[in-house]
Structure formats: structure tokens, C-alpha cells
Design a protein around this motif. Structure first.
Motif, short mmCIF file in Angstrom:
data_model
loop_
_atom_site.label_atom_id
_atom_site.label_comp_id
_atom_site.label_asym_id
_atom_site.label_seq_id
_atom_site.Cartn_x
_atom_site.Cartn_y
_atom_site.Cartn_z
N LEU A 66 0.88 -1.11 -0.28
CA LEU A 66 -0.13 0.07 -0.27
C LEU A 66 1.02 0.98 -0.19
O LEU A 66 0.46 2.76 -0.54
N GLN A 67 2.10 1.48 0.62
CA GLN A 67 2.39 2.61 0.81
C GLN A 67 3.58 2.53 -1.49
O GLN A 67 3.73 3.55 -1.74
N VAL A 68 3.82 0.92 -2.05
CA VAL A 68 3.69 1.43 -2.80
C VAL A 68 2.59 2.34 -4.03
O VAL A 68 2.79 3.03 -5.06
N LYS A 69 0.93 1.99 -3.74
CA LYS A 69 0.35 2.64 -4.23
C LYS A 69 0.44 3.57 -3.73
O LYS A 69 -0.05 4.33 -4.87
N ALA A 70 0.45 4.62 -2.52
CA ALA A 70 0.41 5.51 -2.03
C ALA A 70 1.05 6.34 -2.88
O ALA A 70 1.30 7.74 -3.64
N GLY A 71 2.46 5.75 -3.66
CA GLY A 71 3.87 6.35 -4.19
C GLY A 71 5.39 6.53 -3.79
O GLY A 71 5.96 6.88 -4.97
N ALA A 72 5.15 5.14 -3.25
CA ALA A 72 6.68 5.07 -2.50
C ALA A 72 7.35 4.27 -3.56
O ALA A 72 6.33 4.02 -4.33
N GLN A 73 8.95 4.48 -4.14
CA GLN A 73 9.58 3.91 -5.25
C GLN A 73 9.90 2.81 -5.17
O GLN A 73 11.08 2.28 -5.71
N ILE A 74 10.88 3.19 -3.73
CA ILE A 74 11.50 1.61 -3.23
C ILE A 74 11.32 1.72 -1.82
O ILE A 74 10.45 2.60 -1.12
N LEU A 75 11.49 0.67 -0.77
CA LEU A 75 11.62 0.14 0.03
C LEU A 75 12.27 -0.47 0.94
O LEU A 75 12.44 -1.26 0.53
N GLN A 76 12.64 -0.47 1.87
CA GLN A 76 13.39 -1.48 2.57
C GLN A 76 12.84 -1.62 3.91
O GLN A 76 11.93 -0.67 4.63
N VAL A 77 13.51 -3.02 4.38
CA VAL A 77 13.31 -3.59 5.85
C VAL A 77 13.70 -3.33 6.62
O VAL A 77 14.95 -3.80 6.54
N PHE A 78 13.58 -2.88 7.66
CA PHE A 78 14.68 -2.30 8.45
C PHE A 78 14.44 -4.06 9.82
O PHE A 78 13.66 -3.81 10.58
N ASP A 79 16.06 -4.06 9.98
CA ASP A 79 15.30 -5.43 11.23
C ASP A 79 17.11 -4.86 11.66
O ASP A 79 18.30 -5.30 12.47
N SER A 80 16.24 -4.11 12.42
CA SER A 80 17.28 -3.35 13.36
C SER A 80 17.88 -3.93 15.14
O SER A 80 19.14 -3.91 14.90
N TRP A 81 17.60 -5.41 15.49
CA TRP A 81 18.14 -5.90 16.09
C TRP A 81 18.40 -7.17 15.68
O TRP A 81 18.70 -8.25 16.72
N ALA A 82 18.66 -6.89 14.45
CA ALA A 82 19.35 -8.96 14.38
C ALA A 82 20.30 -9.09 14.97
O ALA A 82 20.24 -10.02 15.22
N ALA A 83 21.41 -8.12 15.26
CA ALA A 83 22.84 -8.22 16.08
C ALA A 83 22.44 -9.65 17.71
O ALA A 83 22.90 -9.67 17.92
N GLU A 84 20.78 -9.57 18.24
CA GLU A 84 21.29 -9.96 19.36
C GLU A 84 20.65 -11.49 18.98
O GLU A 84 20.05 -12.34 19.44
N LEU A 85 20.08 -11.93 17.61
CA LEU A 85 20.23 -13.96 17.56
C LEU A 85 21.82 -14.04 16.89
O LEU A 85 22.57 -13.28 16.20
N SER A 86 22.08 -15.28 17.38
CA SER A 86 22.80 -15.63 16.76
C SER A 86 23.49 -16.61 15.45
O SER A 86 21.96 -16.09 15.27
N PRO A 87 23.55 -16.96 14.80
CA PRO A 87 23.56 -16.89 13.58
C PRO A 87 22.58 -18.20 12.94
O PRO A 87 21.66 -18.64 12.00
N ALA A 88 22.44 -19.18 14.14
CA ALA A 88 21.63 -20.85 13.96
C ALA A 88 19.97 -19.69 13.95
O ALA A 88 19.02 -20.06 13.06
#
Length: 371
Positions: free
Chosen positions: A203-225
Motif C-alpha cells: 500500500l506504500q507503493v500504491k501511495a507513491g513509494a518508489q523503493i522499499l526498505q525493511v529494517f531489522d534493527s535488532w538482528a544482532a541479538e540473534l546467533s547465526p542459527a
């Protein structure tokens, strides 16, 4: 669907598609924010989320860095917050001064009735987050084709962290308890969030967004597994299902960016996760990232934001290292910081950072120019 002015500067979109470009496009995370004096003037007495909910204020704040750094940056990013999805799900989120986001009533545990209510709730993303879409449309109109506009959302893992911790955390006791004691219920909630993210981004694209980003800001709290179990599948759900949802809405696809802060160990997996662009934080050496990526994706990043507290010599040295590491910038690189602009940064130092990227990438493409 709203008609918008033709894009005059499509450098970033061309780069995001992997095309060869004349120089690397530039923007930075949190480029609209409290380090700018004009931000405080436009914000006035409104609290943070009131600004997000006002299309006029949000669009004004989005355009401030584009105006201040006119000709130096190549994208705008809508002024909003990743926590609007938990709000749409019925949770109360406040932004406390000098503390950050706060959930007065965070999720306690899966046996708690709040979890069941949340899982059973039918979330109308179109209705609940209409103010975001209106802000995007208004911003596109105000931009008048100057630069493309990023939309964004928080990654399911990061949103789960906030929803159960009640805010930021140092130990992440609650969310670790969830995933290691209640893994199945955690995954059900992560899946629900991922599905909402798909609709929200579409719906952001429908509204006019031309590129999208997904922020996983706390990814560092997980081990690789653990990252492979509790984050990556839901990032992939978004990248796998969003293109189809856009087709259903009769919309063209847009480039997608994933930024998993601190997940340096997962770069190879992220390059194969269905996103066209992978954002890097400053923990990864540019040349090493290029070697791992092997041309599969465009890389975005990755200066340490802390360099903006330093002197100009330090900024020049860091930019030079980035330019060299990313191969000069003619293909496969969107210049950015490795995280958002931090408080108390001098806006003129950021301007110098942008200017040095322009200067040194020109020098890289014309070796006779002095560094």
C-alpha cells in the motif's frame, strides 16, 4: 491512482536495479531528524507520533534534508516509524523524551490473553495506517520528481523485540524467553507480522513509494542459527510475497532493500534472500562485503555514523576507504551510513560527508584528479 511528476533524478533506482551508473547514489538513514534545527521548528509542540500521523508535518520533515542538501543526495525517505505496525495491531506505543519508544502494556507471554487477542485481531492495514499513505502521496507531490522516495517497515523479528520488551533493551531477556521457551507461538506471531508487512509495503507503493526498505534493527541479538530460524524466514516471506501482492494491485514492482543491523554473519544468506539491495552496517569491511556478495545484489552503506563527530580529515579518510572498497561506485553501491544519523551531529559535517563522496567518486572515475 495519483499521477506524479516524471522523475528527474533516477540515479538511485538505476543503481538499485544493478545498472552501471555515472556515480554512486547517496542518501542516509534518519536523514530527516532531530540533528536538523529546522526539524524542531517544524515539529513544534507535537509529539513524535503526532508528527507521523500528520501528512503535512511528515511530508515537511521528509523534504527538509532534500532541501538542505540539494544536489548532494539522491533520495528521500518518508518520515515515519517502524512501530506503526504494532500500533495498527492495537498496541499502545509512546515516544518518551530522552528514552525512546515505550509500550505501557507489552506482551507478557503466549498464555496471556493479550497474545490471543492480538493473534485473533483482524488488522485493517489500509485503514489503520492511512495517514502513512497520505503522507507518502503528499510527499511525492511536493518532491515534484526531484528524487525518488523510500517507504519502509520494521522487520518481524525487530518488531517482536519491541512488542515483548516494551522498548529498547540491553539484555533482551523477554524476547529470548519467548523464542527459546515458546518458539512455536513466537513463530506464529512473527508470521502474522510478516503478512502485515507485505500489505503495508504494497500500500506504500500504491501511495507513491518508489523503493522499499525493511529494517531489522535488532538482528544482532540473534546467533547465526537463531537468525536463520527467527528472522530470515520472515524477511524472505516479505520478499517472496510482496511482488505478487503488487501484481494483484496492478502495480509495478519496486526495488527492495533489507538492512539487518549487526547480522554480519548472515551477509551470504541475505544476498540470497530475494532483495535487490542489502544494507550494511559499519561492522563489515566494504571490500570483504563485495567479495561475499559476488555481484548478486547491490550493497548499501556503510560508514560509521560516529565519524560525523570527527574532523574533516577523518571523514575524508573513511569515504576514501569506502570508495576503494566498493570499487569506485559505478555499479553495485548505494552510498549511505551504516545506521541512522545520531543526535548532536553537525549538519555541516554531514554535508561534507556527501561532498566527499561526490568528489572522491569523481576522482575514482578520473584518476588524474587529486584525492
Amino acid at each position: 491512482m495519483t499521477e506524479f511528476a516524471e522523475l528527474k533524478n533516477d540515479l538511485l533506482l538505476r543503481a538499485a536495479r544493478g545498472e552501471e551508473v555515472e556515480r554512486p547514489p547517496i542518501w542516509v538513514m534518519r536523514q530527516a531528524g532531530r540533528y536538523l534545527p529546522e526539524y524542531h521548528e517544524a515539529k513544534g509542540d507535537n509529539d513524535f507520533f503526532a508528527c507521523c500521523r500528520s501528512p503535512e508535518i511528515a511530508s515537511t520533515l521528509t523534504l527538509q534534508p532534500v532541501d538542505r542538501y540539494d544536489g548532494l543526495i539522491d533520495a528521500a525517505i518518508i518520515f515515519s516509524d517502524i512501530l506503526v505496525i504494532p500500533q495498527a495491531m492495537g498496541m499502545v506505543v509512546e515516544m518518551l523524551d530522552k528514552k525512546g519508544p515505550h509500550f505501557p502494556d507489552p506482551l507478557k507471554s503466549p498464555p496471556d490473553e493479550q497474545y490471543e487477542r492480538l493473534m485473533d485481531r483482524k488488522v485493517d492495514v489500509a485503514k489503520e495506517l492511512d495517514y502513512v499513505y497520505r503522507a507518502i502521496t503528499l510527499t511525492r507531490q511536493k518532491l515534484n520528481g526531484r528524487v525518488p522516495l523510500y517507504g519502509f517497515c520494521g522487520a518481524p523479528w525487530t518488531l517482536l523485540c519491541y512488542m515483548v520488551e516494551g522498548g529498547g533493551s540491553k539484555l533482551f531477556v523477554q524476547v529470548k524467553t519467548w523464542i527459546y521457551k515458546h518458539p512455536d507461538q513466537s513463530k506464529k506471531l512473527l508470521q502474522k507480522i510478516a503478512e502485515l508487512c507485505v500489505e503495508y509495503l504494497a500500500l506504500q507503493v500504491k501511495a507513491g513509494a518508489q523503493i522499499l526498505q525493511v529494517f531489522d534493527s535488532w538482528a544482532a541479538e540473534l546467533s547465526p542459527a537463531s537468525f536463520k530460524e527467527f528472522s530470515l524466514p520472515y524477511l524472505r516471506h516479505i520478499s517472496n510475497h510482496l511482488p505478487q501482492r503488487l501484481k494483484e494491485l496492478h502495480l509495478e514492482g519496486v526495488p527492495m532493500v533489507v538492512f539487518a543491523k549487526g547480522a554480519w554473519y548472515a551477509l551470504d544468506d541475505l544476498c540470497a534472500s530475494g532483495y535487490q539491495v542489502v544494507g550494511l552496517d559499519w561492522l563489515r569491511d566494504p571490500a570483504e562485503a563485495v567479495r561475499i556478495a559476488r555481484g548478486r545484489v547491490v550493497l548499501q552503506g556503510n560508514a560509521d555514523p560516529g565519524v560525523l563527530y570527527g574532523d574533516r580529515k577523518a571523514i575524508t579518510a573513511l569515504v576514501h576507504h569506502m570508495v576503494q572498497g566498493f570499487g569506485g561506485g559505478k555499479q553495485g553501491w548505494i552510498a549511505n551510513l551504516g545506521h541512522g544519523v545520531t543526535p548532536f551531529v553537525d549538519p555541516d559535517n554531514l554535508k561534507f560527508f556527501f561532498e566527499e563522496i561526490h568528489r572522491l567518486t569523481k576522482a575514482e572515475n578520473h584518476p588524474s584528479t587529486s584525492l
